[in-house]
Design a protein around this motif. Structure first.
Motif, PDB file in Angstrom:
ATOM      1  N   PHE A  39       0.670  -1.072  -0.005  1.00  0.00           N
ATOM      2  CA  PHE A  39      -0.036   0.173   0.067  1.00  0.00           C
ATOM      3  C   PHE A  39       0.651   1.185  -0.030  1.00  0.00           C
ATOM      4  O   PHE A  39       2.215   1.259   0.269  1.00  0.00           O
ATOM      5  N   GLU A  40       0.259   2.404  -0.291  1.00  0.00           N
ATOM      6  CA  GLU A  40       0.988   3.736  -0.196  1.00  0.00           C
ATOM      7  C   GLU A  40       0.077   4.692   0.555  1.00  0.00           C
ATOM      8  O   GLU A  40      -1.157   4.682   0.353  1.00  0.00           O
ATOM      9  N   LEU A  41       0.530   5.158   1.661  1.00  0.00           N
ATOM     10  CA  LEU A  41      -0.282   5.783   2.619  1.00  0.00           C
ATOM     11  C   LEU A  41      -0.423   7.263   1.850  1.00  0.00           C
ATOM     12  O   LEU A  41       0.207   7.784   1.171  1.00  0.00           O
ATOM     13  N   PRO A  42      -1.702   7.859   2.274  1.00  0.00           N
ATOM     14  CA  PRO A  42      -1.893   9.355   1.614  1.00  0.00           C
ATOM     15  C   PRO A  42      -0.962  10.189   2.034  1.00  0.00           C
ATOM     16  O   PRO A  42      -0.554  11.263   1.045  1.00  0.00           O
ATOM     17  N   ARG A  43      -0.584  10.308   3.427  1.00  0.00           N
ATOM     18  CA  ARG A  43       0.249  11.357   4.013  1.00  0.00           C
ATOM     19  C   ARG A  43       1.570  10.880   4.271  1.00  0.00           C
ATOM     20  O   ARG A  43       2.747  11.180   3.716  1.00  0.00           O
ATOM     21  N   GLY A  44       1.614   9.603   5.005  1.00  0.00           N
ATOM     22  CA  GLY A  44       3.005   8.913   5.375  1.00  0.00           C
ATOM     23  C   GLY A  44       3.209   9.091   6.937  1.00  0.00           C
ATOM     24  O   GLY A  44       2.912  10.071   7.411  1.00  0.00           O
ATOM     25  N   TYR A  45       3.958   8.246   7.181  1.00  0.00           N
ATOM     26  CA  TYR A  45       4.482   8.306   8.597  1.00  0.00           C
ATOM     27  C   TYR A  45       5.989   9.022   8.532  1.00  0.00           C
ATOM     28  O   TYR A  45       6.729   8.789   7.891  1.00  0.00           O
ATOM     29  N   VAL A  46       5.932  10.205   9.560  1.00  0.00           N
ATOM     30  CA  VAL A  46       6.979  10.713   9.860  1.00  0.00           C
ATOM     31  C   VAL A  46       7.847  10.301  11.006  1.00  0.00           C
ATOM     32  O   VAL A  46       7.281  10.200  12.213  1.00  0.00           O
ATOM     33  N   ASP A  47       9.049   9.789  10.721  1.00  0.00           N
ATOM     34  CA  ASP A  47       9.810   9.372  11.873  1.00  0.00           C
ATOM     35  C   ASP A  47      10.478  10.233  12.663  1.00  0.00           C
ATOM     36  O   ASP A  47      10.607  11.601  12.327  1.00  0.00           O
ATOM     37  N   ASP A  48      11.111  10.029  13.735  1.00  0.00           N
ATOM     38  CA  ASP A  48      11.841  10.988  14.684  1.00  0.00           C
ATOM     39  C   ASP A  48      12.806  11.897  13.963  1.00  0.00           C
ATOM     40  O   ASP A  48      13.210  13.159  14.380  1.00  0.00           O
ATOM     41  N   SER A  49      13.406  11.402  12.788  1.00  0.00           N
ATOM     42  CA  SER A  49      14.383  12.165  12.278  1.00  0.00           C
ATOM     43  C   SER A  49      13.943  13.018  10.902  1.00  0.00           C
ATOM     44  O   SER A  49      14.518  13.874  10.439  1.00  0.00           O
ATOM     45  N   GLY A  50      12.449  12.973  11.080  1.00  0.00           N
ATOM     46  CA  GLY A  50      11.783  13.826   9.985  1.00  0.00           C
ATOM     47  C   GLY A  50      11.646  13.284   8.760  1.00  0.00           C
ATOM     48  O   GLY A  50      11.109  13.590   7.687  1.00  0.00           O
ATOM     49  N   ALA A  51      12.246  12.013   8.414  1.00  0.00           N
ATOM     50  CA  ALA A  51      12.031  11.132   7.204  1.00  0.00           C
ATOM     51  C   ALA A  51      10.402  10.610   7.010  1.00  0.00           C
ATOM     52  O   ALA A  51       9.752  10.270   7.966  1.00  0.00           O
ATOM     53  N   VAL A  52       9.979  10.638   5.734  1.00  0.00           N
ATOM     54  CA  VAL A  52       8.454  10.377   5.379  1.00  0.00           C
ATOM     55  C   VAL A  52       8.491   9.044   4.827  1.00  0.00           C
ATOM     56  O   VAL A  52       9.114   8.782   3.906  1.00  0.00           O
ATOM     57  N   HIS A  53       7.714   8.292   5.460  1.00  0.00           N
ATOM     58  CA  HIS A  53       7.545   6.721   4.856  1.00  0.00           C
ATOM     59  C   HIS A  53       6.206   6.717   4.631  1.00  0.00           C
ATOM     60  O   HIS A  53       4.984   6.715   5.257  1.00  0.00           O
ATOM     61  N   ARG A  54       6.078   6.195   3.226  1.00  0.00           N
ATOM     62  CA  ARG A  54       4.644   6.247   2.571  1.00  0.00           C
ATOM     63  C   ARG A  54       4.435   4.672   2.036  1.00  0.00           C
ATOM     64  O   ARG A  54       3.156   4.185   2.411  1.00  0.00           O
ATOM     65  N   SER A  55       5.217   3.996   1.757  1.00  0.00           N
ATOM     66  CA  SER A  55       4.943   2.539   1.234  1.00  0.00           C
ATOM     67  C   SER A  55       5.115   1.671   2.348  1.00  0.00           C
ATOM     68  O   SER A  55       5.606   1.771   3.325  1.00  0.00           O
ATOM     69  N   GLY A  56       4.167   0.705   2.208  1.00  0.00           N
ATOM     70  CA  GLY A  56       4.284  -0.412   3.255  1.00  0.00           C
ATOM     71  C   GLY A  56       3.580  -1.715   2.780  1.00  0.00           C
ATOM     72  O   GLY A  56       2.968  -1.710   1.475  1.00  0.00           O
ATOM     73  N   VAL A  57       3.471  -2.711   3.935  1.00  0.00           N
ATOM     74  CA  VAL A  57       2.732  -3.949   3.385  1.00  0.00           C
ATOM     75  C   VAL A  57       1.761  -4.391   4.683  1.00  0.00           C
ATOM     76  O   VAL A  57       2.451  -4.096   5.690  1.00  0.00           O
ATOM     77  N   MET A  58       0.833  -4.810   4.179  1.00  0.00           N
ATOM     78  CA  MET A  58      -0.398  -5.379   5.308  1.00  0.00           C
ATOM     79  C   MET A  58      -0.353  -6.704   4.870  1.00  0.00           C
ATOM     80  O   MET A  58      -0.476  -7.120   3.782  1.00  0.00           O
ATOM     81  N   ARG A  59      -0.454  -7.748   6.011  1.00  0.00           N
ATOM     82  CA  ARG A  59      -0.611  -9.169   5.747  1.00  0.00           C
ATOM     83  C   ARG A  59      -2.354  -9.457   6.145  1.00  0.00           C
ATOM     84  O   ARG A  59      -2.987  -8.548   6.922  1.00  0.00           O
ATOM     85  N   LEU A  60      -2.776 -10.375   5.458  1.00  0.00           N
ATOM     86  CA  LEU A  60      -4.117 -10.857   5.927  1.00  0.00           C
ATOM     87  C   LEU A  60      -4.113 -11.071   7.801  1.00  0.00           C
ATOM     88  O   LEU A  60      -3.063 -11.777   8.387  1.00  0.00           O
ATOM     89  N   ALA A  61      -5.230 -10.989   8.179  1.00  0.00           N
ATOM     90  CA  ALA A  61      -5.191 -11.093   9.512  1.00  0.00           C
ATOM     91  C   ALA A  61      -5.878 -12.479   9.715  1.00  0.00           C
ATOM     92  O   ALA A  61      -6.448 -13.197   9.187  1.00  0.00           O
TER      93      ALA A  61
END
Length: 154
Positions: A39-61
């Motif tokens: 997936f691609e997050l619409p905004r993205g996760y901003v870590d402590d250093s200020g880097a933005v992370h948008r792409s990710g992976v989700m598994r089936l529950a």
């Protein structure tokens, strides 16, 4: 009542029978079960250093993924926290971060959490990430993949 059966020597099947048998062969080998979805997050996760992370992976529950959070004290105190714990269990990676825990999910923008909740529902309840949409201009209907790239792309 008499019934007539026509015998065909092996290797000389009638065309429609050959097509049916070919279709049955495909039905015996269904598409493999997909357990991870990018997936691609619409905004993205901003870590402590200020880097933005948008792409990710989700598994089936699994059933356990849905049951274990119910024993969590944070969920018992506030039922709205259930989605945070549940999403943290099934997201395996966001950007370069692969240690996903409730604290990471808590720090997501609200739009990203809403996206992941919808994504979770789609892959676990519907089995895919496609959504039917209608163009507001021409009224043409088509499907888009919600796991896709940037906003506005299909």
């Amino acid at each position: 009542m008499r019934r007539t059966v026509q015998f065909q020597p092996p290797g000389q099947e009638q065309p429609e029978r050959a097509e049916r048998s070919e279709q049955q062969g495909r039905d015996r080998h269904p598409e493999p079960l997909r357990t991870e979805f990018a997936f691609e997050l619409p905004r993205g996760y901003v870590d402590d250093s200020g880097a933005v992370h948008r792409s990710g992976v989700m598994r089936l529950a699994t059933a356990r993924d849905e049951l274990v959070p119910l024993r969590d004290d944070r969920v018992r105190e506030n039922s709205a926290y259930l989605s945070v714990v549940l999403i943290s269990r099934v997201v395996t990676r966001i950007g370069t971060i692969d240690d996903i825990h409730p604290g990471i999910i808590e720090d997501l923008f609200a739009s990203d959490l809403a996206f992941l909740q919808d994504f979770y529902r789609r892959i676990n309840a519907e089995g895919h990430t496609r959504a039917a949409v209608t163009c507001p201009s021409c009224q043409e209907e088509f499907a888009v993949d919600l796991a896709g790239g940037r906003l506005g792309e299909s």
